[in-house]
Design an enzyme around this catalytic site. Sequence first.
Site: not given
Length: 204
Positions: A64, A80-82, A117
């Site tokens: 991203k 960001a990612d989860q 993250a």
Amino acid sequence: MASDATRLVLASGSKTRRALLEAAGVAVEIHAADVDEAAIRDRLLTGEPSVSHESIALVLAEEKARSVSAEQADALVIGADQVLSFEGRLFEKAKDMAEARACLGALRGKSHALHSATALAQGGTVVWRGVETARLTLRNFSDAALDRYLEQVGPVVLTSVGAYQIEGPAIQLFETVEGDHSTILGLPLLPLLAELRRREVLVS
């Protein structure tokens, strides 16, 4: 406040992530990344079935940040990612209310992990990344409590992995929560802010 010399861009359309940054006094522009998250997850899992879920979250955050950074070359881009990890499986957002109910039923009375993250990219290159983990345990709630929760919040459960937003009525479903609040919400602030200070984007 970010310095005038550095534009900060958040590569996410998440209102929660934006609100976290703005509440911390960090002004950002919004340019949501256009990446195929499902395809990236599938590629990683197919290539290495034992790949850690933390690594998957990191790769998604990096992709991203890198994607938006390639178009915003003069900015420092936050990706960001989860992911939700439960008994060796990755959970995705529920497609409908029936699937949301089944997801919460599976998590009921058990613990799961949220891996959040973050990555920074500049000029199309990732220059920093990190991942933080929170561990949450849902109580052994009744079917009536589950039905009440779903009626209360409605289709908003389809917007979050795990079919809950802990800052709302879903908190009634939990027994214990271990981890930083911003990590649970999908953007670990403390390590990100520390890195922005190190780069002199924020005042140290």
